[in-house]
Design a protein around this motif. Sequence first.
Motif, PDB file in Angstrom:
ATOM      1  N   PHE A 169       0.817  -1.219   0.000  1.00 40.08           N
ATOM      2  CA  PHE A 169       0.000   0.000   0.000  1.00 40.08           C
ATOM      3  C   PHE A 169       0.848   1.265   0.000  1.00 40.08           C
ATOM      4  CE2 PHE A 169       0.306  -1.198   4.532  1.00 40.08           C
ATOM      5  CZ  PHE A 169       0.824  -0.031   5.074  1.00 40.08           C
ATOM      6  N   GLU A 170       2.085   1.187   0.460  1.00 38.67           N
ATOM      7  CA  GLU A 170       2.949   2.378   0.474  1.00 38.67           C
ATOM      8  C   GLU A 170       3.303   2.853  -0.932  1.00 38.67           C
ATOM      9  OE1 GLU A 170       4.159   0.096   4.261  1.00 38.67           O
ATOM     10  OE2 GLU A 170       3.594  -0.377   2.203  1.00 38.67           O
ATOM     11  N   PHE A 171       2.967   2.056  -1.948  1.00 41.08           N
ATOM     12  CA  PHE A 171       3.280   2.452  -3.321  1.00 41.08           C
ATOM     13  C   PHE A 171       2.103   3.137  -4.012  1.00 41.08           C
ATOM     14  CE2 PHE A 171       6.453  -0.614  -2.113  1.00 41.08           C
ATOM     15  CZ  PHE A 171       7.612  -0.015  -2.574  1.00 41.08           C
ATOM     16  N   ALA A 172       1.031   3.380  -3.257  1.00 40.43           N
ATOM     17  CA  ALA A 172      -0.027   4.261  -3.758  1.00 40.43           C
ATOM     18  C   ALA A 172       0.554   5.656  -3.938  1.00 40.43           C
ATOM     19  CB  ALA A 172      -1.197   4.292  -2.783  1.00 40.43           C
ATOM     20  N   LYS A 173       0.080   6.355  -4.977  1.00 42.89           N
ATOM     21  CA  LYS A 173       0.630   7.682  -5.282  1.00 42.89           C
ATOM     22  C   LYS A 173      -0.259   8.802  -4.768  1.00 42.89           C
ATOM     23  CE  LYS A 173       3.547   6.666  -9.275  1.00 42.89           C
ATOM     24  NZ  LYS A 173       3.851   6.995 -10.697  1.00 42.89           N
ATOM     25  N   PHE A 174       0.391   9.854  -4.312  1.00 44.29           N
ATOM     26  CA  PHE A 174      -0.264  11.065  -3.843  1.00 44.29           C
ATOM     27  C   PHE A 174       0.405  12.232  -4.561  1.00 44.29           C
ATOM     28  CE2 PHE A 174      -0.277   7.888  -0.505  1.00 44.29           C
ATOM     29  CZ  PHE A 174      -1.625   7.820  -0.156  1.00 44.29           C
TER      30      PHE A 174
END
Length: 259
Positions: free
Chosen positions: A135-140
């Motif tokens: 999940f830490e590779f979701a982009k913001f």
Amino acid sequence: MSRLRIAAQLYTLREFLKTPEDIASTLKKVKEIGYNAVQVSGVGPIDNEALKELADREQLAICATHIGYQDLANNLDSVIQKHKLWGCQYVGLGGLPQEYRTSAQGYAEFAKIASEIGRKLKAAGLTFIYHNHSFEFAKFDGRTGMDILFEESDPSAFDFELDVYWVQAGGADPVEWIRKVNGRMKVVHLKDMAVMGDREQRFAEVGEGNMNFKSILTACNEIGVEWGAVEQDQCYGRNPFESLAISFNNLQKTGLINV
């Protein structure tokens, strides 16, 4: 070039670690497979001194841990005391608390909080390490959560414990990330990914899946990783001890690790 040493991540064996008697039996089996070190995670209730005695009896080093966020935030002195007792340098957090996962601001806030925890651990001679999932590779706004953690944390106090399976699952390149955290990673999680006929991705014994472990291990050695903790979240009907043995034997065959 030095070669990383391997350890058994005890979370793999969590169903066999529920009582002190279970723990004693399990550590004995881990040693019999050939491992000389463990990462403590998923272990049932046991006195800190008793666990140290059992590990010492089997001549197993405790190379790293996973500690709950609340303990890191609220009981840091006892965490430090426990790691000193165990002779364990690396204090791991197994994942980002839920409340920080939904925004760039959340990731940045956590990076600052964890950096402060890391500075306190460093003052005590210990090292904070952060273990990722996918999940830490979701982009913001074009940056992944992992990028934010990397860029907004204190590089002298916030280290990483990359889980190469979850990096792959997050759509990133494990080797690229290993090199990116050069100087900030001494413990890595070794876990393979198998792709099934229906396109399901499954956890696999190291060397039995699709990931390029020759490149992964070579990169780890290039940046001076000390410990490779072998983990398998699910073994799909196979005895987890057998899975750890298969990974152990396959890793030995690479010639890229030390036991």
